[in-house]
Design an enzyme around this catalytic site. Sequence first.
Site: not given
Length: 490
Positions: A30, A358, A381, A396, A398
């Site tokens: 978040h 990342q 990303e 969620g 995902q």
Amino acid sequence: MGSISEMVFETCPSPNPIHVMLVSFQGQGHVNPLLRLGKLIASKGLLVTFVTTELWGKKMRQANKIVDGELKPVGSGSIRFEFFDEEWAEDDDRRADFSLYIAHLESVGIREVSKLVRRYEEANEPVSCLINNPFIPWVCHVAEEFNIPCAVLWVQSCACFSAYYHYQDGSVSFPTETEPELDVKLPCVPVLKNDEIPSFLHPSSRFTGFRQAILGQFKNLSKSFCVLIDSFDSLEQEVIDYMSSLCPVKTVGPLFKVARTVTSDVSGDICKSTDKCLEWLDSRPKSSVVYISFGTVAYLKQEQIEEIAHGVLKSGLSFLWVIRPPPHDLKVETHVLPQELKESSAKGKGMIVDWCPQEQVLSHPSVACFVTHCGWNSTMESLSSGVPVVCCPQWGDQVTDAVYLIDVFKTGVRLGRGATEERVVPREEVAEKLLEATVGEKAEELRKNALKWKAEAEAAVAPGGSSDKNFREFVEKLGAGVTKTKDNGY
């Protein structure tokens, strides 16, 4: 006309810059996107105050040089941090009940954010606009109390935004207690099976608090003059066009890609990054390394972690694996990797870390694929870096993101359907999917598609691109003095 990164906001004659307050729910997934947005806004000559909880502030201070209230230069403007005490200790058992915690956070948050707004008003730095992310819809109430315009940064896909919108709206049928296996047919979205909708919307979900917190944002949707989405038009064209006809949705992503253009040491990370993994990647051949990371919240069973580890060994591929301690409120043990994997790492075949940069890892030429939980930040990303994925969604959004990565964006292969499946994917299947994503014809096709999306993402944030244009209009609206208009053209 320049790009987002080149635009500098021309402030009006007032001696005070436009002041934008960003309020974030705690959590890396978040904080990061909202802080990226904040840095972009600040870089245009505006003043940004970033607000989140003291618990998260403590973690940020430990990893970064952050001093409460100190102005940090960003481009032509500046940003500062403020943290409010939510009154419950990190190890308070009440945090485990998300519904209880979110209600408590609302009560404390409204009071503390209101104090901040009032304090800055008295200091002759009045807040011009409030922006929040999901889980804290009460920020809109604060904005309404002070007659301040508000906006929202949605940190999931537009497809997921549509799912919550239509669930709240009641115009689309969703699974119920009596029809738990109902398929969901959203406008301009592929038909989603019952275990492919955002899992919080399924009646079997244990996380009713998450559902209510997110739906609270949709109940307040009419109070926001703009909903910014960390996506880009060509990625979800049809659903973005459709939702734009219903509410003021504007894509401004990929935010991480634009944020790179802003020179600043301001960071919201809670761990110090190390360059060791990048140095190790430098020593590996091109497209030879499997990068494995399941985010900061998703938690796989220990048995599944072991099977993935043995699958990696069975594939013979090199690996970079991020193993993070689970969030304290999950009350679970830290994952333990098999000794064989550790020995393989010690011999130089792989690397095991608890944190890594990342964005830089995914853009490294040695990375062949990304084994991911399919959170939206990681999804964006990977797409924007041109990296194929092995999808291991849990819950969620995902599970919905995985559908898009596999069937729509065509950059991924599936390694499970989510936590509700209650299945441990065996090592043989893990090895098979890793090789499918890295070697041979299918791998080449996945990489080709991923590189196409990388080019599309770059075009979106380039001068005149869709996200560039939307962000410009948003900042100009802030400067002109936002009025609470409800039309979708701002």
